[in-house]
Design a protein around this motif. Structure first.
Motif, PDB file in Angstrom:
ATOM      1  N   THR A 101       0.839  -1.186   0.000  1.00 57.41           N
ATOM      2  CA  THR A 101       0.000   0.000   0.000  1.00 57.41           C
ATOM      3  C   THR A 101       0.881   1.246   0.000  1.00 57.41           C
ATOM      4  N   LYS A 102       0.295   2.314  -0.407  1.00 57.26           N
ATOM      5  CA  LYS A 102       0.983   3.603  -0.400  1.00 57.26           C
ATOM      6  C   LYS A 102       1.368   3.987   1.024  1.00 57.26           C
ATOM      7  N   ALA A 103       0.493   3.699   1.979  1.00 51.87           N
ATOM      8  CA  ALA A 103       0.767   4.030   3.386  1.00 51.87           C
ATOM      9  C   ALA A 103       1.995   3.281   3.897  1.00 51.87           C
ATOM     10  N   LYS A 104       2.127   2.026   3.546  1.00 46.89           N
ATOM     11  CA  LYS A 104       3.280   1.220   3.947  1.00 46.89           C
ATOM     12  C   LYS A 104       4.574   1.801   3.357  1.00 46.89           C
ATOM     13  N   LEU A 105       4.495   2.206   2.124  1.00 46.31           N
ATOM     14  CA  LEU A 105       5.636   2.824   1.437  1.00 46.31           C
ATOM     15  C   LEU A 105       6.028   4.135   2.119  1.00 46.31           C
ATOM     16  N   MET A 106       5.052   4.940   2.444  1.00 46.77           N
ATOM     17  CA  MET A 106       5.335   6.215   3.093  1.00 46.77           C
ATOM     18  C   MET A 106       5.918   6.009   4.486  1.00 46.77           C
ATOM     19  N   HIS A 107       5.415   5.016   5.200  1.00 46.76           N
ATOM     20  CA  HIS A 107       5.944   4.731   6.533  1.00 46.76           C
ATOM     21  C   HIS A 107       7.421   4.317   6.441  1.00 46.76           C
ATOM     22  N   ALA A 108       7.746   3.501   5.487  1.00 51.25           N
ATOM     23  CA  ALA A 108       9.146   3.096   5.281  1.00 51.25           C
ATOM     24  C   ALA A 108       9.997   4.303   4.897  1.00 51.25           C
ATOM     25  N   ALA A 109       9.441   5.195   4.104  1.00 49.00           N
ATOM     26  CA  ALA A 109      10.171   6.414   3.707  1.00 49.00           C
ATOM     27  C   ALA A 109      10.422   7.310   4.918  1.00 49.00           C
ATOM     28  N   PHE A 110       9.447   7.415   5.808  1.00 51.46           N
ATOM     29  CA  PHE A 110       9.655   8.188   7.042  1.00 51.46           C
ATOM     30  C   PHE A 110      10.844   7.638   7.819  1.00 51.46           C
ATOM     31  N   HIS A 111      10.891   6.334   7.976  1.00 48.65           N
ATOM     32  CA  HIS A 111      12.010   5.706   8.696  1.00 48.65           C
ATOM     33  C   HIS A 111      13.339   5.996   8.006  1.00 48.65           C
ATOM     34  N   ASN A 112      13.372   5.752   6.722  1.00 44.42           N
ATOM     35  CA  ASN A 112      14.622   5.878   5.976  1.00 44.42           C
ATOM     36  C   ASN A 112      15.122   7.312   5.928  1.00 44.42           C
ATOM     37  N   PHE A 113      14.274   8.231   5.520  1.00 49.58           N
ATOM     38  CA  PHE A 113      14.694   9.631   5.432  1.00 49.58           C
ATOM     39  C   PHE A 113      14.877  10.250   6.820  1.00 49.58           C
ATOM     40  N   GLY A 114      14.104   9.811   7.796  1.00 50.77           N
ATOM     41  CA  GLY A 114      14.266  10.301   9.157  1.00 50.77           C
ATOM     42  C   GLY A 114      15.616   9.925   9.742  1.00 50.77           C
ATOM     43  N   LYS A 115      16.103   8.770   9.368  1.00 51.53           N
ATOM     44  CA  LYS A 115      17.393   8.295   9.872  1.00 51.53           C
ATOM     45  C   LYS A 115      18.574   8.809   9.045  1.00 51.53           C
ATOM     46  N   HIS A 116      18.417   8.797   7.732  1.00 49.57           N
ATOM     47  CA  HIS A 116      19.539   9.086   6.830  1.00 49.57           C
ATOM     48  C   HIS A 116      19.474  10.448   6.139  1.00 49.57           C
ATOM     49  N   GLY A 117      18.356  11.150   6.265  1.00 42.71           N
ATOM     50  CA  GLY A 117      18.204  12.411   5.541  1.00 42.71           C
ATOM     51  C   GLY A 117      17.928  12.159   4.074  1.00 42.71           C
ATOM     52  N   TYR A 118      17.795  13.238   3.334  1.00 44.23           N
ATOM     53  CA  TYR A 118      17.498  13.110   1.908  1.00 44.23           C
ATOM     54  C   TYR A 118      18.656  12.456   1.157  1.00 44.23           C
ATOM     55  N   ASN A 119      19.849  12.995   1.357  1.00 45.24           N
ATOM     56  CA  ASN A 119      20.993  12.503   0.589  1.00 45.24           C
ATOM     57  C   ASN A 119      21.384  11.075   0.947  1.00 45.24           C
ATOM     58  N   GLY A 120      21.250  10.708   2.208  1.00 42.76           N
ATOM     59  CA  GLY A 120      21.584   9.353   2.622  1.00 42.76           C
ATOM     60  C   GLY A 120      20.460   8.361   2.421  1.00 42.76           C
ATOM     61  N   GLY A 121      19.250   8.885   2.257  1.00 46.14           N
ATOM     62  CA  GLY A 121      18.091   8.022   2.045  1.00 46.14           C
ATOM     63  C   GLY A 121      18.108   7.440   0.647  1.00 46.14           C
ATOM     64  N   SER A 122      17.500   6.300   0.518  1.00 39.77           N
ATOM     65  CA  SER A 122      17.568   5.584  -0.751  1.00 39.77           C
ATOM     66  C   SER A 122      16.244   4.914  -1.070  1.00 39.77           C
ATOM     67  N   LEU A 123      15.792   5.097  -2.304  1.00 41.16           N
ATOM     68  CA  LEU A 123      14.574   4.415  -2.733  1.00 41.16           C
ATOM     69  C   LEU A 123      14.784   2.905  -2.728  1.00 41.16           C
ATOM     70  N   ALA A 124      15.978   2.462  -3.051  1.00 39.32           N
ATOM     71  CA  ALA A 124      16.278   1.024  -3.040  1.00 39.32           C
ATOM     72  C   ALA A 124      16.158   0.466  -1.619  1.00 39.32           C
ATOM     73  N   GLN A 125      16.655   1.208  -0.633  1.00 33.69           N
ATOM     74  CA  GLN A 125      16.542   0.762   0.762  1.00 33.69           C
ATOM     75  C   GLN A 125      15.077   0.738   1.213  1.00 33.69           C
ATOM     76  N   ILE A 126      14.342   1.739   0.806  1.00 35.68           N
ATOM     77  CA  ILE A 126      12.918   1.796   1.152  1.00 35.68           C
ATOM     78  C   ILE A 126      12.189   0.604   0.543  1.00 35.68           C
ATOM     79  N   ALA A 127      12.471   0.333  -0.718  1.00 45.26           N
ATOM     80  CA  ALA A 127      11.844  -0.806  -1.400  1.00 45.26           C
ATOM     81  C   ALA A 127      12.213  -2.122  -0.711  1.00 45.26           C
ATOM     82  N   ASP A 128      13.488  -2.275  -0.371  1.00 49.94           N
ATOM     83  CA  ASP A 128      13.933  -3.500   0.320  1.00 49.94           C
ATOM     84  C   ASP A 128      13.217  -3.676   1.651  1.00 49.94           C
ATOM     85  N   GLU A 129      13.031  -2.583   2.366  1.00 48.98           N
ATOM     86  CA  GLU A 129      12.401  -2.655   3.683  1.00 48.98           C
ATOM     87  C   GLU A 129      10.987  -3.216   3.625  1.00 48.98           C
ATOM     88  N   ILE A 130      10.280  -2.909   2.557  1.00 44.26           N
ATOM     89  CA  ILE A 130       8.896  -3.393   2.467  1.00 44.26           C
ATOM     90  C   ILE A 130       8.748  -4.560   1.483  1.00 44.26           C
TER      91      ILE A 130
END
Length: 186
Positions: free
Chosen positions: A2-31
């Motif tokens: 779901t979109k909500a699941k994707l956004m929740h993973a993005a919150f975690h990833n970008f919250g921890k790593h910031g924009y530059n350290g955040g990764s769509l690949a990491q977000i995808a892997d997480e879910i």
């Protein structure tokens, strides 16, 4: 997925790593999806980042509005000191809060203009909430000055949470609250 699941993973990833350290690949892997599946919901990394910032902004505004409009007549030390203490807890408990605060102070340069508009909306909204509250209190400064000063105190605590940790946050909170409170009430 779901979109909500994707956004929740993005919150975690970008919250921890910031924009530059955040990764769509990491977000995808997480879910458990392929990176390309993200593009079903978002055109780009920027699009996803801006969408979660808007959600985090609304989350924080809703909290502040609810907090400040309940028990409006409550004395300053019983209303605002607990609010400042909650700031740190919210940063630890809510991915939306952590992401939001991080983005306020570590804004991706290419998104700065867009994000700053939203950040100023947030700050102006808070200033009005605090001004409305202070106008109900017996203080020796104007409600406007008290609101702006309180925002400066809140701002310094956000920064300490990002860079200094719990012990430094508590030290800054205790000292600055004491001076702020005495400055507006004595």
């Amino acid at each position: 997925m779901t979109k909500a699941k994707l956004m929740h993973a993005a919150f975690h990833n970008f919250g921890k790593h910031g924009y530059n350290g955040g990764s769509l690949a990491q977000i995808a892997d997480e879910i458990g999806i392929k990176k390309q599946s993200i593009y079903t919901y978002f055109k780009s990394k920027d699009d996803l980042y801006l969408a979660i910032f808007e959600e985090a902004l609304q989350f924080e505004l809703a909290f502040m509005k609810s907090y400040m409009t309940n028990n409006v007549q409550q004395p300053i030390e019983q209303k605002l000191l607990p609010l400042l203490q909650q700031v740190e807890l919210r940063m630890e408990q809510y991915v939306e809060t952590k992401f939001f605060i991080r983005t306020l102070y570590l804004t991706p340069q290419h998104l700065e203009q867009t994000l700053n508009k939203q950040a100023y909306y947030y700050l102006d909204y808070l200033e009005q909430l605090f001004k409305d509250y202070f106008s109900t209190q017996h203080i020796k400064v104007s409600a406007q000055d008290a609101a702006i000063s309180f925002l400066a105190l809140l701002d310094s605590l956000y920064v300490e949470m990002l860079y200094g940790g719990n012990e430094r946050f508590l030290k800054r909170l205790q000292a600055s609250w004491k001076i702020f409170y005495k400055g507006i009430t004595n």
